[in-house]
Structures are given as C-alpha cells and as structure tokens.
Design a protein around this motif. Structure first.
Motif, mmCIF file in Angstrom:
data_model
loop_
_atom_site.group_PDB
_atom_site.id
_atom_site.type_symbol
_atom_site.label_atom_id
_atom_site.label_comp_id
_atom_site.label_asym_id
_atom_site.label_seq_id
_atom_site.Cartn_x
_atom_site.Cartn_y
_atom_site.Cartn_z
ATOM 1 N N ASP A 152 8.014 -0.472 3.898
ATOM 2 C CA ASP A 152 7.741 0.150 5.199
ATOM 3 C C ASP A 152 8.884 -0.109 6.177
ATOM 4 O O ASP A 152 9.331 0.796 6.876
ATOM 5 N N VAL A 153 9.339 -1.357 6.202
ATOM 6 C CA VAL A 153 10.411 -1.713 7.145
ATOM 7 C C VAL A 153 11.717 -1.050 6.717
ATOM 8 O O VAL A 153 12.466 -0.534 7.548
ATOM 9 N N ARG A 154 11.960 -0.995 5.421
ATOM 10 C CA ARG A 154 13.186 -0.344 4.933
ATOM 11 C C ARG A 154 13.180 1.131 5.319
ATOM 12 O O ARG A 154 14.161 1.650 5.857
ATOM 13 N N LEU A 155 12.066 1.816 5.083
ATOM 14 C CA LEU A 155 12.027 3.252 5.393
ATOM 15 C C LEU A 155 12.094 3.516 6.902
ATOM 16 O O LEU A 155 12.481 4.596 7.329
ATOM 17 N N SER A 156 11.702 2.521 7.711
ATOM 18 C CA SER A 156 11.750 2.711 9.171
ATOM 19 C C SER A 156 13.183 2.738 9.701
ATOM 20 O O SER A 156 13.427 3.206 10.797
#
Ligand SMILES: NC(=O)c1ccc[n+]([C@@H]2O[C@H](COP(=O)([O-])OP(=O)(O)OC[C@H]3O[C@@H](n4cnc5c(N)ncnc54)[C@H](O)[C@@H]3O)[C@@H](O)[C@H]2O)c1
Ligand SMILES: [Zn+2]
Length: 338
Positions: A152-156
């Motif tokens: 989730d954090v990577r895609l953000s």
C-alpha cells in the motif's frame, strides 16, 4: 496431526489426520503460528460460504519450519524457517500483463485451497520465502499482513516528509501507519474505537477520533493548510469514503486498501477540483514480501505490540467466538503445535 476445519454455521472442528508426504514441487511445513485475519472472521461468519469448499482448513498469515521436501524442490531444505506468500498464480495468462498477484484466475491459498490452521501444511515451493535462522516465528506470522501494508505504501508513492492520514486503526491500518512512518511520513491515524485509539497512541502515533474532533480541520492545522499528501482508506465504511476526499490536499493520492463489497458513493467533484488520484491496492508482490521480511528481521518497529493473544490451535472455536465478543484486540495468533 491436528487440523482445524471450518464446518459452516460459525463452527470449527479439530480433527486428527495422517501427516501427508509432500507431492512433487511441494514442501511440508511444520506450522509454527497462524494469525487470524479479518477474512478468516468473515469466513467464520458464513459470509464466504459460496467461495470456500466446506469443510475447509483456513488460515494464510503464518510462519513455520520445513519438515519434508517433495520431488524436484531444490531451493529449500528441511529445517528452513519460511513464510508462505499465499497466492496461487498458476492460472496466469498473457492478458494479466505480468501482474500475477491480481491475475484473473488467482487462487488465494487458505481461502480457495487448504490453509495453515493445522499442524503440518503442504504447499507449492514457489509460494515460499526463506527466513533467517534467528527470525522470531511469532513476529514472522505478521509478515503476510505487513506485506499488505508495504504494498500500500509503495503504491502510494509516499516520500519522506509527506503527511499521511490513515483512516482506520485496525491491524492493517496500524501496519500501514508503521510502514509510512518508517518511510519518513508524518502520520495521523483516524479511528473511532477508543481502545484502538489508545493502542495507536501507545505505539507512538498521533491518533484522533473523527466523531469527536473535526478531522479535516485537525489535518489542516498539522500541515499549514496543505492537508494530506496521501490518504489510506483502511476502515471500509462510508464515513471514511466521505472524509477521504476532504482530508486529501491538492494532488493528494488516496489508496483504497479496504475491501468494499458493494458500490458506494464517493465525491468525484473533489477529484476534479483538487486533481486527486485514487489508487487501488490488492495484496502484495514478491518485493513487498521481501521488504516485510527485512522489517520483521530488523525488528525495529513495535510489531510485538500488535500481537494481543496467542492461543493453542485446539481453542479455535473459542478464539473466533471471543473475537466477536471483543473487537478491540489486534492480532491473535494460533500456536499450531499445541
Ligand atoms: N487490499 C488488500 O489486499 C487487503 C488486505 C487485507 C485487508 N484488507 C482490508 O483492509 C481493511 C482493514 O482491515 P483490518 O483487518 O484492519 O480491519 P478492521 O475492521 O479491524 O479495521 C478497521 C478499523 O476501522 C475503524 N473504523 C470504523 N469506522 C471508522 C471511521 N468512520 N473512521 C475511522 N476508522 C473507522 C474500526 O474501528 C476498525 O478499527 C478491511 O476492509 C480489509 O478487508 C485489504
Ligand atoms: Zn489476511
């Protein structure tokens, strides 16, 4: 060996069965711990009876040690500590564009096929990630949900110094908050459950209740009016959808982590007005697992505080009944050797 089975109708059985030899391409894992996921609770509630093959052994957040090796498996050996990335992508097609983790025919191991809530578990070797010998197997059972957070954090596209608002401080929201903070973000958690707010504060987060304060105003004050650079929707409720577009600043990115089973209203005007982006995020990819394993191995984040109970596998019925009675706990682990 002992195995648990969801039998339908909010009931689990614990059965004795023969330990099976791993087939070609498989390994047998002596399961150490298996965490209870929100999805497991949905299954217990009968909400996935159409999808699961009752009676079924569920569980996918696990850690363990390889106990036997099937023919053709060369990269792993007996005694290796491992976790399973429970995605069976053997049905991947060219039209899936290489995104195996969301391929059309993806099977989720532990939902669509037998899972880890048993003493020994045979799985295809391609699902395995090897852990270092010194890895704590209790913490390792958090690698699966932590990988969700890492993804989730990577895609953000979050970068250090940005402000992230996490809507929902459940197990996944807290892990997202930890990973975002570790990446250098200023994190604000919005949560309505007072026990979970206290827990988030104990973990060192700025956590507020959006039913008691004006969340948008609060985030505005914390950001000199800029509002959030990234919003993670991890609550899964309409009020979170209502506020996510308010709390996001200009060109803010909203990551949809929560699984909304039904279409819901969202203020699309705000996407136009502030040039917002909405990013869908589903499970994880190999690199997310590797990052999660590195975080658990380093053990510098308050992962231990996420584990609120450890129970013997044979108590499975009681564990699920108690989760229903008390929604405050975070992660319950089943000790699969007891
Ligand atoms: N994208 C994925 O691959 C993936 C993987 C795992 C879980 N999920 C989803 O992520 C979501 C969160 O999972 P979880 O296990 O942490 O669930 P959870 O239900 O334990 O957590 C949700 C939290 O949101 C809080 N909440 C409720 N209303 C709120 C509001 N108005 N504002 C702020 N918070 C509010 C609840 O009190 C709860 O603590 C679920 O929807 C789950 O299905 C998605
Ligand atoms: Zn899960």
């Amino acid at each position: 060996m002992k195995a648990t089975r969801y039998e339908g109708n909010k009931s689990f059985s614990v059965i004795e069965k023969e330990i099976e030899a791993p087939s070609e391409g498989e390994v047998r894992i002596k399961v150490a711990y298996s965490g209870v996921c929100g999805t497991d609770v949905h299954i217990y509630h009968g909400m996935m009876d159409q999808r699961v093959d009752i009676p079924v052994t569920i569980g996918h957040e696990m850690s363990g040690v390889i106990d036997a090796i099937g023919a053709g498996v060369t990269d792993f050996g007996v005694g290796d500590k491992v976790v399973v990335r429970p995605l069976d992508d053997r049905g991947v097609k060219p039209s899936d564009k290489g995104f195996n983790h969301v391929c059309e025919d993806l099977k989720f191991i532990g939902i669509d096929s037998p899972g880890s809530m048993q003493q020994y578990w045979n799985v295809p070797a391609f699902t395995l990630h090897k852990l270092k010998e010194e890895t704590d197997l209790k913490l390792a059972a958090l690698i699966e949900p932590l990988s969700v957070a890492v993804h989730d954090v990577r895609l953000s596209g979050l970068v250090s110094g940005e402000t992230a608002v996490v809507l929902g401080g459940g197990p996944i929201g807290l892990l997202v908050a930890m990973v975002a903070k570790d990446a250098g973000a200023n994190v604000i958690i919005s949560e309505v459950n007072p026990v979970r707010i206290s827990k988030a504060k104990e973990l060192g987060f700025d956590a507020v209740n959006p039913t008691e304060i004006d969340l948008v105003q609060y985030v505005r004050e914390q950001t000199d009016g800029r509002l959030a650079d990234v919003v993670f929707e991890v609550a899964g409720v309409q009020p979170a959808l209502d506020i996510m577009t308010e709390v996001a600043g200009i060109r803010g990115r909203i990551v949809m982590v929560a699984i909304h089973g039904q279409p819901k209203p969202v203020n699309l005007f705000k996407f136009f007005w502030k040039e917002l982006k909405l990013i869908g995020a589903r499970v994880y990819e190999k690199e997310d697992y590797e990052k999660a394993i590195a975080l658990i191995t380093a053990n510098e984040l308050p992962f231990e505080d996420m584990i609120t109970d450890v129970q013997p596998l044979s108590n499975i019925q009681e564990v699920f009944e108690n989760i229903d009675k008390n929604p405050n706990g975070l992660k319950v682990l089943m000790d699969c050797q007891q």
